[in-house]
Structures are given as structure tokens and as C-alpha cells.
Design an enzyme around this catalytic site. Sequence first.
Site, mmCIF file in Angstrom:
data_model
loop_
_atom_site.group_PDB
_atom_site.id
_atom_site.type_symbol
_atom_site.label_atom_id
_atom_site.label_comp_id
_atom_site.label_asym_id
_atom_site.label_seq_id
_atom_site.Cartn_x
_atom_site.Cartn_y
_atom_site.Cartn_z
ATOM 1 C CD GLU A 100 -2.684 1.174 2.708
ATOM 2 O OE1 GLU A 100 -3.795 1.496 2.624
ATOM 3 O OE2 GLU A 100 -2.212 0.551 3.651
ATOM 4 C CB CYS A 143 -4.232 -1.642 4.606
ATOM 5 S SG CYS A 143 -3.424 -1.349 6.039
ATOM 6 C CE LYS A 189 -8.114 0.685 3.802
ATOM 7 N NZ LYS A 189 -6.920 1.501 4.501
#
Length: 322
Positions: A84, A197, A156
Site C-alpha cells: 500500500e 490493509c 478499498k
Amino acid sequence: MLLNCSLNGASFHRPIRSSHVTAYANYSTARSSADSTMAAAPNSVRVAAAQMTSINDIASNFSTCSRLVKEAVSAGAKMICLPENFSYVGQKSGDSLLIAEPLDGPIMQRYCSLARECGIWLSLGGFQEKGPDDARLRNTHVIIDDAGNIRSTYSKIHLFDVDVPGGAVYKESSFTEPGKDIAAVDSPIGRLGLTVCYDLRFPELYQQLRFHHDAQVILVPSAFTPVTGQAHWEVLLRARAIETQCYVIASAQAGKHSEKRESYGETLIIDPWGTVVGRLPDRLSTGITVADVDFSLIDSVRGKMPIAKHRKPFDFWRPTPL
């Protein structure tokens, strides 16, 4: 420089499922080039997972990524997964808005060109993609094939709005638009499930990727904080691998990006049984770890413990009227 960075909807045939994952080697920047000439085991596909410390310098970060990509190619990898914020980490919250670009902008085009010139697939996530207005961006995981085409993207879904115990307060939603769609795509290393993440803490997304989207390998590019990484990083990754019976590849940011920003590191490759098969020797170093992906282990684990047959459908858990 000729660049090729188009969105490509072409299908990709999955590899024959006839093997398993074995640990190959850990490559850091200190490894000799002679080590990287070792050939992959028969009937296997090699993947690399990178670890780095991105800063607020796009050109410097590209130079690091380019070096890691070339190490992966020398190691025989067909795909490399970068962490990321691979292209940029700002000194303060909101800095990323200043450099956010569309996917056809010059930053992503350089990575498309890198993939094409090196002949390797790239997992890039998350990238600071320009959002619907100047106040928001998208944290986007991008898959580029070895011809330099963007094969898939995932924005995300779960944003990091957290008061970390003993650490800083984060409010990712203050400048990021959450995604709404799940993404999976075929690749040379199997069918990929895309996450980023903080998604790691939400197992229902991983269940969807496995049971509704046929994922074989789940990617988790990340920049975990030192506090949450020390407590939860490896155990969450191994849990996701075990409960989905997928490989999990978790490329991590590591070390101090600035005076105010630090990441935990510990890039890992985990097999469907939950065994760590790839790890850098130094949790905070810049480098790559490599493993050979072979699909009979997926078949073996899923065949001997057929949770896909035993699990209840999502509708089963809906509350019944009183």
C-alpha cells in the site's frame, strides 16, 4: 517512452491446478545476483512480495519499486506484489490529495511501462487515485499484466478511522471515498482476490472472495501501524488463509517514512494451511521474499477439509421473524 496503460477486459486462462506452494527464498537488497538465478520447481509459478519504506518523493519511490521489480524478474517471478502507498507516503494526513491522479495519469503509466518492459505482472495497492472531487481520493489496488495493461482495480472498502491504543488517531475517511465493489481477477499465479490493509479485519470480505468469486490467492498490500502490526498482523493474515483455504500474499510498508509516520513491516506469503512460506529475514528491510505457487496444495487442503460443502450459505444467518 512508449506507454501502454489501458483498461483491458480480456480474459486470462487460469493455470492448471496441479501443484502446491513451497518456500523458495528470501531476497533482500543485500542478496547476491547469483542466488536469484535459481530456477522454479517444476509445475510451479513463482510470486514475489515486496517490502519498502515509501516517502514523499514519487521519483525516489519509483526507483525503489523498479529495483525490486527487476529483482523479482531475476528470481523468476511471474508477478510481484508491492505494498500500500508504494508510490507516495505524505508527511501529514491529506498530503496524498495533492498528488492524486487518475489511472491514466503519468504516475500509473510509468508502472504500466515498467511491467511491460520487465515482462512481469504487478500488484499495486493502494494507489492514490483521484476521486470525484478535489477533497477526496480513492485508495485503489491496481493489477497490471505483463503487457502493461490494467487488468483489474479495487477501491478499498473499509477505511481506517481508528484511535490506535498508545498511538496516533487516524481518519482515512476525511479524504478518501470508500469503495463499493468486490474485485477478483485471473492471473498467472491463480485467481486473485483484491483487498487493502484495514480490510484484513473484516473476514466477510474474504469469505465473499473465496466462496462467491472463486479466489485462490488473496492479496493484502498494507501499511500497518507498529502497534497494531505487533499485536495482530501475522495472526490475522494466517487466519484469513486458513478460513478461506487460499494463499495470502501481504506486502508491507516498513520503517519510518517521516518524523510522524511509521509502518510495522513484516511482508509475508502464507499457504492455504496457514503456514508462512515467505518472509524477509529483517522485518524492516527493503527487499523481496519469493515463493513457488503450485495449485495441488489448494486442491488437497480443500478436498480433505471441504468447508465449501459444510458451510452454511449467507442467507442461513439472517435473523428469523419472531
